[in-house]
Design a protein around this motif. Sequence first.
Motif, short mmCIF file in Angstrom:
data_model
loop_
_atom_site.label_atom_id
_atom_site.label_comp_id
_atom_site.label_asym_id
_atom_site.label_seq_id
_atom_site.Cartn_x
_atom_site.Cartn_y
_atom_site.Cartn_z
N ASP A 733 -9.25 79.64 14.62
CA ASP A 733 -8.62 78.43 14.08
C ASP A 733 -7.82 77.80 15.22
N ASN A 734 -7.13 76.75 14.91
CA ASN A 734 -6.43 76.07 16.00
C ASN A 734 -4.94 76.40 16.06
N LYS A 735 -4.59 77.57 15.55
CA LYS A 735 -3.16 77.86 15.49
C LYS A 735 -2.81 79.15 16.21
N PRO A 765 -7.01 77.73 27.97
CA PRO A 765 -7.06 76.88 26.76
C PRO A 765 -7.26 75.42 27.10
N GLU A 766 -7.48 74.63 26.05
CA GLU A 766 -7.57 73.19 26.26
C GLU A 766 -6.17 72.63 26.53
N LYS A 767 -5.22 73.04 25.68
CA LYS A 767 -3.83 72.69 25.98
C LYS A 767 -2.85 73.65 25.34
N TRP A 768 -1.61 73.51 25.77
CA TRP A 768 -0.57 74.38 25.22
C TRP A 768 0.76 73.66 25.26
N SER A 769 1.71 74.19 24.54
CA SER A 769 3.05 73.61 24.56
C SER A 769 4.04 74.67 24.10
N ILE A 770 5.30 74.36 24.26
CA ILE A 770 6.33 75.36 23.94
C ILE A 770 7.34 74.79 22.94
N GLU A 771 7.73 75.65 21.99
CA GLU A 771 8.84 75.33 21.10
C GLU A 771 9.93 76.38 21.31
N TYR A 772 11.14 76.06 20.94
CA TYR A 772 12.21 77.07 21.02
C TYR A 772 12.97 77.13 19.71
N LEU A 773 13.56 78.30 19.47
CA LEU A 773 14.24 78.52 18.19
C LEU A 773 15.74 78.32 18.37
N LYS A 774 16.24 77.39 17.64
CA LYS A 774 17.68 77.16 17.70
C LYS A 774 18.14 76.78 16.31
N ASP A 775 19.25 77.34 15.90
CA ASP A 775 19.79 77.11 14.56
C ASP A 775 18.70 77.30 13.49
N ASN A 776 17.92 78.33 13.68
CA ASN A 776 16.86 78.69 12.73
C ASN A 776 15.75 77.66 12.55
N THR A 777 15.65 76.71 13.48
CA THR A 777 14.49 75.82 13.41
C THR A 777 13.77 75.79 14.76
N TRP A 778 12.47 75.59 14.67
CA TRP A 778 11.67 75.48 15.89
C TRP A 778 11.68 74.03 16.35
N LYS A 779 12.03 73.87 17.64
CA LYS A 779 12.08 72.52 18.18
C LYS A 779 11.14 72.41 19.39
N LYS A 780 10.61 71.22 19.58
CA LYS A 780 9.70 71.00 20.71
C LYS A 780 10.51 71.02 22.02
N LEU A 781 10.02 71.74 23.01
CA LEU A 781 10.72 71.81 24.29
C LEU A 781 10.49 70.54 25.09
N LYS A 782 11.58 69.97 25.57
CA LYS A 782 11.44 68.84 26.49
C LYS A 782 11.31 69.42 27.89
N ILE A 783 10.24 69.08 28.59
CA ILE A 783 10.05 69.68 29.90
C ILE A 783 10.42 68.70 31.01
N TYR A 784 10.61 69.27 32.18
CA TYR A 784 11.09 68.51 33.32
C TYR A 784 10.12 67.38 33.68
N LEU A 810 11.21 81.85 22.05
CA LEU A 810 10.28 80.80 22.47
C LEU A 810 8.96 81.02 21.76
N ARG A 811 8.25 79.93 21.49
CA ARG A 811 6.91 80.08 20.91
C ARG A 811 5.93 79.26 21.76
N ILE A 812 4.89 79.93 22.21
CA ILE A 812 3.86 79.25 23.00
C ILE A 812 2.73 78.89 22.03
N ASN A 813 2.50 77.63 21.83
CA ASN A 813 1.41 77.17 20.96
C ASN A 813 0.20 76.86 21.82
N ILE A 814 -0.94 77.36 21.39
CA ILE A 814 -2.12 77.28 22.25
C ILE A 814 -3.31 76.71 21.49
N ILE A 815 -3.94 75.72 22.05
CA ILE A 815 -5.18 75.19 21.46
C ILE A 815 -6.34 75.58 22.38
N PRO A 816 -7.25 76.41 21.89
CA PRO A 816 -8.33 76.88 22.77
C PRO A 816 -9.37 75.80 23.00
#
Length: 836
Positions: A733-735, A765-784, A810-816
């Motif tokens: 699947d894509n998750k 993979p085709e693409k990937w991205s990172i989220e981080y856990l703060k205050d019990n919610t996952w947020k999209k990482l802003k990268i440099y 941290l959560r690494i989300n991956i789309i193969p």
Amino acid sequence: MKKLLLLLLFVPLVISCSEEVDENVSSKKDSQLMPVAFNQVHLEDDFWKTRLKTQGKTLVPFALDKTIPAVKNLEKAAKFLEGDTTDLPYPHQYLSSDLYKVMEGAALILMENPNPELEKRIDGIVDIIARAQQEDGYLYVAHTTGVSKNHDAWGGSGMGDKPYSFVLHSHELYNMGHMYEAAVAYYQATGKDEWLKVAEKNAQHINRVFFEGDPNYNNGTPVNQAPGHEEIELALIKLYRVTGNELYLNMSKKFLDIRGKTYNPEGSGLLSPIYSQQHKPVAEQEKAVGHAVRAVYLYSGMADVSLLTGTGEYDGALNNIWHNIVDTKMHITGGLGAVHGIEGFGPEYVLPNKEAYNETCAAVGNVFFNYRMFLLTKDAQFMDVAEISLLNNSLAGVNIEGNKFFYVNPLEADGNNPFNHGKTGRSPWFGTACCPSNIARLIPQVSGMMYSYTENEIYATFYASNSTNIPLKEGIVSITQKSGYPFDEKINFTLTPEKKQKFTLKLRIPTWARNQFVPGKLYSYIGNISEEWQVKVNGEKVSVSLDKGFAIINRTWQPGDEVELMLPMPVRFNKSIDLVEANESRVAITRGPLVYCAEEVDNSGVVQRFFLDDINQSRVNTQIISEGVLKNVTSISLESKSNGTSGIKKEKLKLIPYYAWNNRGDESMIVWFPTKSDMIQFSDVNGLKGGRYKNVKASSTSKYGNLGAISDGRRPMNSNDTTIPVWTSTKKDNKHWVEIGIDSDKPIRSINIYWYDNNKSIKVPEKWSIEYLKDNTWKKLKIYVTDSYFIQKNQYNLVHPAEKLKCKALRINIIPNDGMAIGILDVDIQYEDIEM
Ligand SMILES: [Zn+2]
């Protein structure tokens, strides 16, 4: 005829004041230093000429191939303007700037070595650039085609939704600056002015929009704001020098003068005022701060304008900033921008070795800045710094073969350093390709920094075998220089004036041949050596005075007069001032203008085992390497001690120039050697640290996969490394995701991922991205801003958080890729040691 034209083109124009001159700037009249243009200095040496050949054969064609995506993007913008909206470009802030820099490098090569095939290729690209320019002069793919609206605002630093709506980060003016520089070089190389016209049209458009008001932009109100990434300031000077149009000099000065006045960003990190030197008006700035490349480009522009206007209003600032750099913020290699977080200047005296950032572009910019300071002041100390930065950090930016590059230039590698977009090795290219393209244009310019002159003085500043003609007031003087610099101590000149003539020859006596390796308060030689530099004229030793770092030889010269300059090159040991913690109780070894390092390949094992507790000049030898990729390089060997698994013992230590490291494999390297045995923590050297993270979870793990691979700290040799554990996931699947629990109070500096790829069923993979856990919610990482989520094989793919980030997980989300499984060999999370 063409030669003469080119010579004239290269002489900086000194334009007299007249009624037509614009309001606030007038050009300086008196005797400025005139550089002898690079294409008028004919290299006959092994060191630079070989590199230029490599550049022509390898680097430029290779780099041009790598910048094809930028050409395609421009072509799509051209088609859009021509009415075809079916295939839109992808939004990118500065992709085209890398292309322009490579084209500039190509043009400089063409000037010395005509190459019809290359010229034709460049002509084709120039054509596309001209077609991508709007009728009114505007040129920026993403806004022209409207795709900026789809742009993912990288790290909160997007490009705005229309032209000039976010010049703090859009790089609109930065791209154009590089285009001007390239267009000027191309005009000088070929005499073709099509591209120069595109540049001038754009500059005049920018002048209208920024300083006069154009009804089609910003509601007709002048934008009057300085760009977030400096470059256009110095590029406008080049445009001025080649066209003589004072508008461009005026514009450059205006862009300098509004900086820190008309607009100040608010925030931290990328949005902080110091990041892009907008914290104060430039004339009031005292310290080198923020993003290092931006900073040195700014200072270069200031030195240019100061020279050409003669107003001196930036001179105080330039002097303070320069001292701040050489007294507190420069590595011994001439590297600038020691810290990763902002790719920039850290606090004073914070000069880490293994973790040094030192972007190649910053070292290149350090050469440009110091060269301009020399033209402004006629003081050799600036060429001393330029030389150190050129021969050490800048040259390390590219391998000897000319097809692999460093973005980051650490002064130590021990196999536990994932920073260089790879382990420690150079990479074939980068998503952000500023560094390779800067090398492409720097090397051909070096011969242009070798001589300069006034009406009756000749300055010799960089040394190498070459010949040139210098037009003094009383007649042309031909000069031939013979030397094996930077390895040989002797430099011989033959001077042939047209007729008997009185003038002054000024030879730079580098600080390294006197009392210290490089100007500034940071580094000093250990011990005195009695050998002194000397000058002979027609075989006779003469006593000469030293003025601003130049030996002055003032006499009536006859055709065929010979001068011999002797710059002794004993091996020297250097220490830094105590304030530099990273170098405490450490020594670095130099010879002549070169910093030396030890590499594993010459020293049968990890070089972190060596220590130098007894420095003794008499136990040092030098040798010229006779074969291999380092042929003709002078190496050093000395008696040393090591502290390894079998205890302390005597061992020979072999050193090579720092610029030449990492040409024979990715192994350990060191510049600053410990002086005590107990400074060696051998366990760190081969350390395979297990279980670095807690609560590692994954969406799924395949039968043959091992989730332990994520945190075992084992470094892959390549993406198909089957000798270490790998996590794989085949679920289609894509998750796909991997979650990593973090156990540190320090902010995260970078996240580095090594993808597995067996070239069969498991692919990057085709693409990937990172989220981080703060205050019990996952947020999209802003990268440099200069990062993107790379999917390169055989290297770590790294991203830096754009803002200070402390989090629990941290959560690494991956789309193969379609139908493919994915795998990860290692995830390395690095933390900031210094909180900015
Ligand atoms: Zn760069």
